[in-house]
Motif scaffolding. Sequence first.
Motif, PDB file in Angstrom:
ATOM      1  N   ASP A  86      35.146  38.901  46.705  1.00 47.22           N
ATOM      2  CA  ASP A  86      36.190  38.843  45.687  1.00 47.22           C
ATOM      3  C   ASP A  86      36.964  37.536  45.823  1.00 47.22           C
ATOM      4  N   LEU A  88      40.853  36.123  45.419  1.00 45.86           N
ATOM      5  CA  LEU A  88      42.250  36.506  45.250  1.00 45.86           C
ATOM      6  C   LEU A  88      43.196  35.323  45.283  1.00 45.86           C
ATOM      7  N   ASP A  90      47.173  35.641  45.626  1.00 43.13           N
ATOM      8  CA  ASP A  90      48.286  36.587  45.711  1.00 43.13           C
ATOM      9  C   ASP A  90      49.443  36.254  44.779  1.00 43.13           C
ATOM     10  N   HIS A  95      42.983  39.268  41.269  1.00 44.39           N
ATOM     11  CA  HIS A  95      42.004  39.876  42.160  1.00 44.39           C
ATOM     12  C   HIS A  95      40.724  40.092  41.367  1.00 44.39           C
ATOM     13  N   HIS A  97      36.896  40.947  41.657  1.00 44.45           N
ATOM     14  CA  HIS A  97      35.868  41.491  42.552  1.00 44.45           C
ATOM     15  C   HIS A  97      34.526  41.460  41.848  1.00 44.45           C
ATOM     16  N   SER A 120      38.988  38.911  50.130  1.00 43.87           N
ATOM     17  CA  SER A 120      39.687  39.927  50.929  1.00 43.87           C
ATOM     18  C   SER A 120      38.767  40.922  51.630  1.00 43.87           C
TER      19      SER A 120
END
Length: 136
Positions: A86, A88, A90, A95, A97, A120
């Motif tokens: 995935d 990411l 933040d 996110h 995936h 992640s």
Amino acid sequence: MMRMFSHSHLLRRASVLAVVAAVALLVVGCGGGQGAEPTTSTGSTSAAGDVLSVEGTEFSFTPSTVKASAGQTTIRFTNHGGVEHDFLIDALDLHLHANPGKAAEATVTLTPGTYATYCSIPGHRESGMKGTLTVS
Ligand SMILES: [Cu+2]
């Protein structure tokens, strides 16, 4: 737990670099020393939105360092690895995936700054699946 070894070599750097180059070309050389700011643009909705492509494998992102212009941008993450990955960010609540061979994308509104990117899945970030997105 489960370890899978993949032999995929689908590092299509060329296409990714083309996108990066296209973005870079948006930076028009500013020659004169005039301090007056042109009042063009910034008032209208610029373009239809850029697309930023990042590819993931075990265990890295290609490219790991990406640049983008502020504004609406579609970020597409393609998994060329043999296991799930995935992507990411933040600070952007991003996110994405993707299972092996799949892609995921989302449109976000970027503001200038530097953002950390990472995978992640346990152990992947430590193994090298991390990078930086610079928005200007
Ligand atoms: Cu991963």
